[in-house]
Each structure stands twice: as structure tokens, then as C-alpha cells.
Design an enzyme around this catalytic site. Structure first.
Site, PDB file in Angstrom:
ATOM      1  N   SER A 194       0.575  -0.961  -0.527  1.00 12.67           N
ATOM      2  CA  SER A 194       0.186   0.061  -0.120  1.00 12.67           C
ATOM      3  C   SER A 194       0.387   0.978  -0.283  1.00 12.67           C
ATOM      4  O   SER A 194       0.424   2.379   0.001  1.00 12.67           O
ATOM      5  CB  SER A 194      -0.988   0.052   1.419  1.00 12.67           C
ATOM      6  OG  SER A 194      -2.054  -0.949   0.868  1.00 12.67           O
ATOM      7  N   LYS A 197      -0.126   3.662  -2.651  1.00 12.61           N
ATOM      8  CA  LYS A 197      -1.258   4.556  -2.332  1.00 12.61           C
ATOM      9  C   LYS A 197      -1.331   6.292  -3.205  1.00 12.61           C
ATOM     10  O   LYS A 197      -1.480   7.073  -2.896  1.00 12.61           O
ATOM     11  CB  LYS A 197      -1.959   4.619  -1.050  1.00 12.61           C
ATOM     12  CG  LYS A 197      -2.778   3.720  -1.650  1.00 12.61           C
ATOM     13  CD  LYS A 197      -3.517   3.321  -0.433  1.00 12.61           C
ATOM     14  CE  LYS A 197      -4.812   1.769  -0.048  1.00 12.61           C
ATOM     15  NZ  LYS A 197      -4.006   0.251  -0.172  1.00 12.61           N
ATOM     16  N   SER A 251      -6.195   3.612   4.747  1.00 11.61           N
ATOM     17  CA  SER A 251      -4.791   2.668   3.681  1.00 11.61           C
ATOM     18  C   SER A 251      -6.333   2.034   3.262  1.00 11.61           C
ATOM     19  O   SER A 251      -6.354   0.974   3.160  1.00 11.61           O
ATOM     20  CB  SER A 251      -4.198   1.184   4.299  1.00 11.61           C
ATOM     21  OG  SER A 251      -3.752   1.068   3.072  1.00 11.61           O
TER      22      SER A 251
END
Length: 415
Positions: A194, A197, A251
């Protein structure tokens, strides 16, 4: 004639008899005089012996004073000072050494007189000036030695081998680049989960979208690859800004994927824009296939991610959203609490300007941050951590390492 001769002989005998006792008396008196002379002559020797015997008590200092000049015996004038032995010590108490005194001598006198406060105070100036072995100087020498020992331990602790970073890949570098302060497998190409992101947020903001425009969570945003959970139910509608906040702070995978789907040209155009952005930032070892990081083909290196973090830090919304400790958001008519996945953003000991965590099995636990540590803005990248708290522990160890180096007046050493 005979009578005259007899009288003469008799007279001579009488006179001779009288002369013998007189000579004996004279001889005796003469002998007595010699004895007296001898005694008077012996007296100086005895007196001299006295001086030499007393010398160790009071003249010994003077003898020691002149010993360095080859003079073994005290000068004659010193014998006069023997009866008044107290004259030497007051000089020492006033801190005035004899002109010919050896440098060590005032220190000895000062030690003898240290019970007297006045002596210690008034003599200290001279001791500090003239003695290599004065008690005060000796104390300083000991203190310096201790300081060196502590400094050497600090140097050892600051060496890279003594910074026990458990993450598989790690990098600590100034926010503006330059030489790394610490790196470990920083060029290894690994999945980044993640951390992706951050790139998703930059591409979204680069398109200058309407942040208040609503976006809808659809079935396309559900994670069927890994089965990760989400509280954003299919059919939920939320502003683009809220979706961006939840993607960075908590997240949220469905929020991130929905942001990519609502990009002009759709998800495929969005992923292409992500890779173009990476190339423009010099992330030559990076590749993206989705906006969430659930795909293990999203890969990068610690060095590339440091460039991405530094670039993302220039976006005020990314800084704000990624470091927000928690929010309450309305989802389908319900108020839901969301929290930051990095507990360090709530720590009063950290000054974090940007943060993002990540995890999939292939990537391990990951953490990237921009933070001010030891009054220096740095980027910290930690990838492939095994334990639940390993990435947090590594971040704290790096912080202590840098602060210790700063306190000792040194920058941390580069690996």
C-alpha cells in the site's frame, strides 16, 4: 769548699723537686685546654650533625627543590631556617613557590595544606599554572579520559553495524537527497504493497479533479484477490476528498481503487499515468499495475520510494491526510471511525510530515515517512519487516541513533 758544694747540690735538689710538680700542673692544665679545644671543636660537628638530621624534616623540601639542579645538600643559609620551620609552609599557603622550586613541589605543598580552606583557595592559581600533577589537573585528566571513553562508545554505537535495523530493505536520507545517512539493501526491487497509494494520490491530484464530486464504491472495487475487508460497502457514495483521506490515512483499498476508476479514461489510463509519473520522478526501478498495492507486481526500491516520498511531501493534502490520526466519516448514513495505520503520527516524540504504511504477504510490513529527526528533515523507508512491530521498532531505533549522533556533535555515519 766542701760545705759550699754540698749547699749548692742540696739547693739544686730542692729546686728540681719543686719544678716537677709545676711542670705536671702545667702539663695537666695544658692537657685540659686541649680537651676543651677538642670539645669545642667537636661541638660544631655535633651541631652540624644536628642540622643534617633536621634537614629531612624542614630542609628536605629545599633539598628536593635544588635536587633537579644537581645540588644534593641544602645551602648553609638553610641551617638558619631550621629552628623556624614554620616559615616554609606559610609560603606554600600563600601560593608562592620558591623561585628555584621544581614544578612538582608546589603541588606537594598544596596537598599537605589542603585541609586549610584558605590554603586551597589561594594556592590553586599557582598549582594550576605550574604543576603537571596538581590534584585539580589530575582530576581534569581523568575527566578527559572518561569523556574519550564515552565518545568512543558513542562512535561504536553510531557505526552502521550497531544500528540493528530488522527490515529487509531500509534507507534514511535527507529530504532533499544527497548522500544516504543509512541504507540496507536499498537497491533491491521488492513489492511495496500500500505504499503504492502515495503515487495514487499524486496522480489523482495532478488531474485537478473536483474534490467534492461524489464517487461510488462498486463491485469492481472489492478485493477478490486477497479477500481484504473494508467498511465501505458496495453502493456507498462519498466525496472524492473523503475517499482520498481514507486511502491515505486508513489505507482503504476500495477507496483507492474507486479513485482510479473515476480517473479520466478509467483504471487503465490511471495505471499508465502512475508509471509515467514514476519515470518523471526518476523511479527507474519501479512499476505499477494497480492503484491499491494489492498486486505484488507493484514493485520499487528504497531509493526510488525516497524520491516518491519527497515528491508527495510537496502536496499539502497528502501531508495533511497521511498524518491525520483519525476521523469520523458518514458512510451510507452511518458515522464510522477511521484511524491512521501508523501509530507514530500520534506520538508526541515524533514530528512526522508524511506517512504511509503497507502490507501484503509478498512485501511484508512496510513504512515510509517524511519526518524531522534531530532537527533534520529526512525520509525514512522501511520495507519487508517481518514482525508486527518491527517497522515501528526500526523507526524508533533510527530516531534514537540520529538524536544520539546529533547530541555528540556528529552526523550519523553513512553505510
Amino acid at each position: 769548699m766542701r760545705i759550699t758544694l754540698r749547699a749548692a747540690v742540696l739547693l739544686g735538689t730542692v729546686v728540681g723537686t719543686m719544678l716537677i710538680p709545676m711542670e705536671s700542673v702545667q702539663a695537666a692544665e695544658k692537657g685540659k685546654g686541649k680537651t676543651t679545644s677538642q670539645k669545642s671543636a667537636v661541638a660544631p660537628v655535633a651541631q652540624k650533625g644536628k642540622v643534617e638530621a633536621a634537614a629531612p624534616k624542614s630542609v628536605a623540601r629545599t633539598a628536593a627543590v635544588h635536587k633537579g639542579k644537581g645540588e644534593v645538600l641544602a645551602p648553609k643559609s638553610a641551617a638558619k631556617a631550621v629552628p623556624d620551620r614554620g616559615r616554609v609552609e606559610p609560603v606554600a599557603r600563600k601560593g608562592k613557590a620558591m623561585p628555584a622550586a621544581h614544578r612538582d613541589e608546589p603541588a606537594v605543598l598544596a596537598r599537605k595544606d589542603k585541609k586549610t580552606p584558605q590554603a586551597a583557595n589561594s594556592g590553586s592559581a599557582h598549582v594550576a599554572q605550574g604543576s603537571r600533577y596538581a590534584p585539580h589537573e589530575a582530576g581534569l585528566i581523568q575527566k578527559r579520559n572518561l569523556t574519550r571513553v564515552f565518545a568512543s562508545h558513542a562512535d561504536l554505537w553510531q557505526e552502521p553495524g550497531h544500528l540493528a535495523v530488522q527490515s529487509g530493505s531500509a534507507l534514511v536520507i535527507g529530504q532533499d537527497g544527497g548522500e544516504p545517512l543509512y541504507e540496507k539493501n536499498a537497491n533491491a526491487v521488492v513489492p511495496i504493497a500500500s505504499i503504492t497509494k502515495l503515487m495514487t494520490a499524486m496522480v489523482v491530484l495532478d488531474s485537478m479533479p473536483n474534490l467534492q464530486a461524489p464517487i461510488t464504491i462498486s463491485d469492481e472495487d472489492v478485493d477478490y484477490l486477497r479477500g481484504s475487508r473494508s467498511r465501505l460497502q458496495v453502493g456507498s457514495v462519498l466525496p472524492r476528498e473523503t475517499a482520498l483521506l481514507l486511502a491515505l490515512m486508513s489505507s482503504e483499498n476500495r477507496a483507492a481503487n474507486a479513485l482510479g476508476r473515476h480517473y479520466p479514461g478509467g483504471l487503465q489510463a490511471f495505471v499508465a499515468a502512475m508509471n509515467r509519473k514514476a519515470m518523471s520522478l526518476g523511479m527507474t526501478s519501479s512499476h505499477f499495475e494497480d492503484p491499491t498495492g494489492l498486486n505484488s507486481n507493484n514493485v520499487s526500491t528504497a531509493h526510488d520510494l525516497a524520491r516518491m516520498v519527497a515528491a508527495a511531501h510537496r502536496y499539502p493534502l497528502i501531508r495533511e491526510f497521511s498524518t491525520t490520526p483519525g476521523v469520523r466519516a458518514e458512510v451510507k448514513g452511518r458515522d464510522l471511525d477511521f484511524h491512521n495505520t501508523n501509530q507514530l503520527v500520534s506520538s508526541p516524540t515524533w514530528e512526522i510530515g508524511l506517512s504511509k504504511t503497507g502490507y501484503i504477504q509478498e512485501a511484508g510490513k512496510c513504512l515510509v515517512m517524511q519526518a524531522r529527526v534531530a532537527d533534520k528533515p529526512v525520509v525514512i523507508v522501511l520495507l519487508d519487516s517481518a514482525g508486527k512491530q518491527t517497522r515501528i521498532g526500526d523507526a524508533n531505533r533510527i530516531k534514537r541513533w540520529m538524536e544520539s549522533a546529533s547530541a555528540s556533535g556528529k552526523l550519523p555515519t553513512r553505510v
